[in-house]
Design a protein around this motif. Structure first.
Motif, PDB file in Angstrom:
ATOM      1  N   TYR A 289       0.832  -1.209   0.000  1.00 27.07           N
ATOM      2  CA  TYR A 289       0.000   0.000   0.000  1.00 27.07           C
ATOM      3  C   TYR A 289       0.865   1.256   0.000  1.00 27.07           C
TER       4      TYR A 289
ATOM      5  N   SER B  48       1.214   4.229  -3.216  1.00 31.74           N
ATOM      6  CA  SER B  48       0.614   5.537  -2.915  1.00 31.74           C
ATOM      7  C   SER B  48       1.280   6.621  -3.757  1.00 31.74           C
TER       8      SER B  48
ATOM      9  N   GLN C 197      -8.568   6.023  -1.485  1.00 35.36           N
ATOM     10  CA  GLN C 197      -9.578   5.003  -1.188  1.00 35.36           C
ATOM     11  C   GLN C 197      -9.103   3.809  -0.383  1.00 35.36           C
ATOM     12  N   ARG C 198      -7.848   3.703  -0.071  1.00 37.43           N
ATOM     13  CA  ARG C 198      -7.369   2.522   0.654  1.00 37.43           C
ATOM     14  C   ARG C 198      -7.188   2.803   2.142  1.00 37.43           C
TER      15      ARG C 198
ATOM     16  N   THR D 137      -9.180  -2.461   3.133  1.00 36.20           N
ATOM     17  CA  THR D 137     -10.294  -2.260   2.218  1.00 36.20           C
ATOM     18  C   THR D 137      -9.995  -1.112   1.274  1.00 36.20           C
ATOM     19  N   GLN D 138     -10.672  -1.128   0.158  1.00 36.02           N
ATOM     20  CA  GLN D 138     -10.635  -0.004  -0.772  1.00 36.02           C
ATOM     21  C   GLN D 138     -12.033   0.589  -0.815  1.00 36.02           C
ATOM     22  N   SER D 139     -12.197   1.699  -0.144  1.00 39.28           N
ATOM     23  CA  SER D 139     -13.507   2.326  -0.043  1.00 39.28           C
ATOM     24  C   SER D 139     -13.321   3.833   0.062  1.00 39.28           C
TER      25      SER D 139
ATOM     26  N   GLN E 205     -12.258   5.851   3.458  1.00 37.91           N
ATOM     27  CA  GLN E 205     -11.068   6.698   3.365  1.00 37.91           C
ATOM     28  C   GLN E 205     -11.417   8.124   3.773  1.00 37.91           C
TER      29      GLN E 205
END
Length: 127
Positions: free
Chosen positions: A4, A8, A81-82, A100-102, A106
């Motif tokens: 992650y 970025s 989003q992560r 999660t990716q949301s 985030q």
């Protein structure tokens, strides 16, 4: 965590316990230093009670580091989003984590980070 961080492009925001702060600086400092050189904004909030001065100095080379009392879990927000959330199990002998990716999560955690950041103070080195 490393994946992650490496992917970025804009920002990495971390709320972390002292033990995790010390570990992440030792284990990921080169990756994070490279990300900062690429223009990624890195901010870290830790309790600041058990941090090693050498580790704080190292982190301050590539991140804005602040302290805020009472942090018990870890929340990492990457770009837009992560989110990675981590805590110790009830026996305090293993980590539990959710990634999660949301965009909604985030945004919520980013807002929480900003509120804590405003109430935090600069991490000081004692030597």
């Amino acid at each position: 965590f490393g994946e992650y961080c490496a992917s970025s492009d804009n920002q990495i925001r971390m709320i972390t316990r002292d033990e995790s702060f010390n570990r992440l600086v030792r284990s990921h400092k080169e990756l994070l230093k490279n990300q900062e050189k690429k223009g990624v904004d890195i901010q870290i909030i830790s309790s600041g009670n058990k941090n090693n001065d050498l580790v704080i100095r190292e982190a301050q080379e590539w991140a804005d580091v602040r302290k805020y009392s009472g942090i018990q879990a870890r929340i990492y927000v990457f770009d837009s989003q992560r989110v990675l959330i981590s805590w110790n199990n009830s026996n305090e002998d293993q980590f539990v984590a959710v990634a999660t990716q949301s965009p909604q999560l985030q945004e919520t955690f980013d807002l929480m980070f900003k509120l804590i950041w405003q109430s935090s103070s600069q991490m000081e080195v004692h030597n």
